[in-house]
Design a protein around this motif. Structure first.
Motif, PDB file in Angstrom:
ATOM      1  N   MET A  47      -2.536  41.559  -8.021  1.00 26.65           N
ATOM      2  CA  MET A  47      -3.853  42.109  -7.680  1.00 26.65           C
ATOM      3  C   MET A  47      -3.915  43.558  -8.148  1.00 26.65           C
ATOM      4  N   ASN A  48      -5.003  43.935  -8.878  1.00 21.12           N
ATOM      5  CA  ASN A  48      -5.061  45.291  -9.391  1.00 21.12           C
ATOM      6  C   ASN A  48      -5.390  46.289  -8.289  1.00 21.12           C
ATOM      7  N   LYS A  49      -5.171  47.564  -8.598  1.00 23.91           N
ATOM      8  CA  LYS A  49      -5.306  48.618  -7.591  1.00 23.91           C
ATOM      9  C   LYS A  49      -6.718  48.711  -7.038  1.00 23.91           C
ATOM     10  N   LEU A  50      -7.721  48.571  -7.912  1.00 16.51           N
ATOM     11  CA  LEU A  50      -9.114  48.672  -7.476  1.00 16.51           C
ATOM     12  C   LEU A  50      -9.453  47.577  -6.473  1.00 16.51           C
ATOM     13  N   LEU A  51      -8.976  46.359  -6.725  1.00 14.44           N
ATOM     14  CA  LEU A  51      -9.259  45.245  -5.829  1.00 14.44           C
ATOM     15  C   LEU A  51      -8.579  45.441  -4.488  1.00 14.44           C
ATOM     16  N   ILE A  52      -7.361  45.982  -4.504  1.00 11.38           N
ATOM     17  CA  ILE A  52      -6.646  46.252  -3.255  1.00 11.38           C
ATOM     18  C   ILE A  52      -7.418  47.257  -2.408  1.00 11.38           C
ATOM     19  N   ILE A  53      -7.907  48.319  -3.063  1.00  8.93           N
ATOM     20  CA  ILE A  53      -8.672  49.343  -2.345  1.00  8.93           C
ATOM     21  C   ILE A  53      -9.945  48.748  -1.760  1.00  8.93           C
ATOM     22  N   LEU A  54     -10.618  47.891  -2.543  1.00  9.76           N
ATOM     23  CA  LEU A  54     -11.846  47.266  -2.073  1.00  9.76           C
ATOM     24  C   LEU A  54     -11.581  46.391  -0.856  1.00  9.76           C
ATOM     25  N   CYS A  55     -10.532  45.582  -0.911  1.00  8.68           N
ATOM     26  CA  CYS A  55     -10.177  44.721   0.221  1.00  8.68           C
ATOM     27  C   CYS A  55      -9.860  45.553   1.456  1.00  8.68           C
ATOM     28  N   PHE A  56      -9.174  46.670   1.233  1.00 10.54           N
ATOM     29  CA  PHE A  56      -8.819  47.556   2.339  1.00 10.54           C
ATOM     30  C   PHE A  56     -10.060  48.128   3.007  1.00 10.54           C
ATOM     31  N   GLY A  79     -11.097  34.945   8.271  1.00 11.12           N
ATOM     32  CA  GLY A  79     -11.458  36.347   8.080  1.00 11.12           C
ATOM     33  C   GLY A  79     -10.326  37.289   8.424  1.00 11.12           C
ATOM     34  N   TYR A  80      -9.688  37.057   9.564  1.00 13.31           N
ATOM     35  CA  TYR A  80      -8.568  37.915   9.956  1.00 13.31           C
ATOM     36  C   TYR A  80      -7.353  37.687   9.070  1.00 13.31           C
ATOM     37  N   TRP A  81      -7.179  36.472   8.614  1.00 11.01           N
ATOM     38  CA  TRP A  81      -6.083  36.166   7.694  1.00 11.01           C
ATOM     39  C   TRP A  81      -6.253  36.973   6.398  1.00 11.01           C
ATOM     40  N   SER A  82      -7.464  36.955   5.851  1.00 16.92           N
ATOM     41  CA  SER A  82      -7.747  37.704   4.624  1.00 16.92           C
ATOM     42  C   SER A  82      -7.596  39.204   4.846  1.00 16.92           C
ATOM     43  N   SER A  83      -8.091  39.676   5.993  1.00 18.29           N
ATOM     44  CA  SER A  83      -8.009  41.095   6.300  1.00 18.29           C
ATOM     45  C   SER A  83      -6.560  41.546   6.454  1.00 18.29           C
ATOM     46  N   ALA A  84      -5.752  40.743   7.142  1.00 16.17           N
ATOM     47  CA  ALA A  84      -4.336  41.082   7.324  1.00 16.17           C
ATOM     48  C   ALA A  84      -3.622  41.155   5.981  1.00 16.17           C
ATOM     49  N   SER A  85      -3.941  40.232   5.089  1.00 19.29           N
ATOM     50  CA  SER A  85      -3.315  40.221   3.764  1.00 19.29           C
ATOM     51  C   SER A  85      -3.689  41.467   2.973  1.00 19.29           C
ATOM     52  N   ALA A  86      -4.966  41.863   3.057  1.00 22.08           N
ATOM     53  CA  ALA A  86      -5.426  43.052   2.338  1.00 22.08           C
ATOM     54  C   ALA A  86      -4.777  44.315   2.900  1.00 22.08           C
ATOM     55  N   ASN A 127      -2.016  44.589   4.446  1.00 27.72           N
ATOM     56  CA  ASN A 127      -0.578  44.560   4.211  1.00 27.72           C
ATOM     57  C   ASN A 127      -0.208  45.132   2.847  1.00 27.72           C
ATOM     58  N   MET A 128      -1.187  45.221   1.956  1.00 30.81           N
ATOM     59  CA  MET A 128      -0.941  45.739   0.614  1.00 30.81           C
ATOM     60  C   MET A 128      -1.168  47.244   0.520  1.00 30.81           C
ATOM     61  N   VAL A 129      -1.619  47.848   1.609  1.00 30.62           N
ATOM     62  CA  VAL A 129      -1.956  49.273   1.594  1.00 30.62           C
ATOM     63  C   VAL A 129      -0.948  50.053   2.430  1.00 30.62           C
ATOM     64  N   GLN A 130      -0.333  51.021   1.823  1.00 30.96           N
ATOM     65  CA  GLN A 130       0.671  51.829   2.520  1.00 30.96           C
ATOM     66  C   GLN A 130       0.040  52.560   3.707  1.00 30.96           C
ATOM     67  N   GLY A 131       0.742  52.538   4.833  1.00 24.66           N
ATOM     68  CA  GLY A 131       0.266  53.226   6.023  1.00 24.66           C
ATOM     69  C   GLY A 131      -0.602  52.374   6.925  1.00 24.66           C
ATOM     70  N   GLN A 132      -0.849  51.129   6.524  1.00 18.08           N
ATOM     71  CA  GLN A 132      -1.697  50.248   7.327  1.00 18.08           C
ATOM     72  C   GLN A 132      -0.912  49.081   7.935  1.00 18.08           C
ATOM     73  N   GLU A 133       0.406  49.273   8.041  1.00 23.03           N
ATOM     74  CA  GLU A 133       1.255  48.196   8.548  1.00 23.03           C
ATOM     75  C   GLU A 133       0.890  47.796   9.984  1.00 23.03           C
ATOM     76  N   GLU A 134       0.611  48.785  10.819  1.00 21.27           N
ATOM     77  CA  GLU A 134       0.281  48.489  12.217  1.00 21.27           C
ATOM     78  C   GLU A 134      -1.025  47.703  12.324  1.00 21.27           C
ATOM     79  N   LYS A 135      -2.018  48.120  11.550  1.00 17.81           N
ATOM     80  CA  LYS A 135      -3.303  47.416  11.545  1.00 17.81           C
ATOM     81  C   LYS A 135      -3.142  46.008  10.986  1.00 17.81           C
ATOM     82  N   ALA A 136      -2.323  45.878   9.955  1.00 13.34           N
ATOM     83  CA  ALA A 136      -2.083  44.565   9.362  1.00 13.34           C
ATOM     84  C   ALA A 136      -1.432  43.627  10.372  1.00 13.34           C
ATOM     85  N   GLU A 137      -0.478  44.161  11.145  1.00 18.59           N
ATOM     86  CA  GLU A 137       0.186  43.347  12.161  1.00 18.59           C
ATOM     87  C   GLU A 137      -0.789  42.945  13.264  1.00 18.59           C
ATOM     88  N   GLU A 138      -1.667  43.859  13.619  1.00 19.98           N
ATOM     89  CA  GLU A 138      -2.690  43.561  14.631  1.00 19.98           C
ATOM     90  C   GLU A 138      -3.582  42.405  14.176  1.00 19.98           C
TER      91      GLU A 138
END
Length: 212
Positions: A1-10, A145-152, A154-165
């Motif tokens: 997944m490219n950087k722009l798409l990761i940022i958008l998902c985040f 929705g939460y599955w997709s959000s958690a995956s997105a 999880n790809m962003v540094q510093g969002q590990e806690e939110k991803a786990e939630e």
């Protein structure tokens, strides 16, 4: 997944706005017999002009994908004498995806408000397949929705806690979805829609929902 798409998902995950996966978008037409919400339907079931006016405005907000609205507050004092059909139609409208196919997974958003309505209705109307079907639809959207959000996240540094939630929310919603689908399939063993949904849900959440 490219950087722009990761940022958008985040960014989408932070707003509670997630694109519905194609796998559940394409299944929507199969449920029309269970979830029809229109002026003609509202008149047929005996809703008042005030109730119909309210539902019309609610439908406009949902289709405009207005995610600034607190739908818990929006539905605090609607103009109704608490007809079951009015609340069912509210749930159908709230759980209908807008044209942009965005899932509103905010705690005070459309889908959680619809789920609350359906849970309350099932306490007193557990023999109606339409309510069970609509609850399965809502839980399916929320779990994906939460599955997709958690995956997105999880790809962003510093969002590990939110991803786990969000991962834990996915587990909880996945379990609820599986349990609801299993119960409905037992109640309506000859209904192909419930049997097909249960099969798809087991494929997606059967093992995942058991994880801690």
């Amino acid at each position: 997944m490219n950087k722009l798409l990761i940022i958008l998902c985040f960014l989408l995950s932070l707003t509670g706005c997630v694109q519905a996966p194609q796998s559940i978008q394409t299944k929507t037409p199969q449920i029309k017999e269970y979830s029809v919400s229109s002026h003609e339907t509202w008149q047929e079931v005996g809703l008042s002009p005030e109730e119909i006016k309210f539902l019309t405005q609610l439908q406009k907000e949902v289709q405009a994908d207005n995610q600034h609205i607190d739908y818990n507050e929006y539905l605090t004092n609607p103009p109704t004498d608490n007809k079951g059909q009015f609340w069912y139609q509210c749930a159908v409208i709230l759980s209908t995806l807008p044209e942009n196919q965005q899932l509103d997974i905010r705690p005070n958003g459309k889908l959680f408000r619809a789920l609350g309505i359906l849970d309350e209705m099932l306490k007193y109307n557990s023999k109606f397949p339409q309510i069970w079907a609509q609850k399965i639809i809502v839980l399916n959207y929320l779990a994906h929705g939460y599955w997709s959000s958690a995956s997105a996240l999880n790809m962003v540094q510093g969002q590990e806690e939110k991803a786990e939630e969000h991962r834990r929310a996915t587990v909880s919603l996945g379990r609820a979805l599986l349990e609801t689908a299993e119960e409905a399939a037992k109640m309506y063993p000859k209904d192909e829609w419930f049997q097909d949904e249960l099969e798809h849900i087991r494929e997606n959440f059967g093992s995942f929902a058991e994880k801690q």
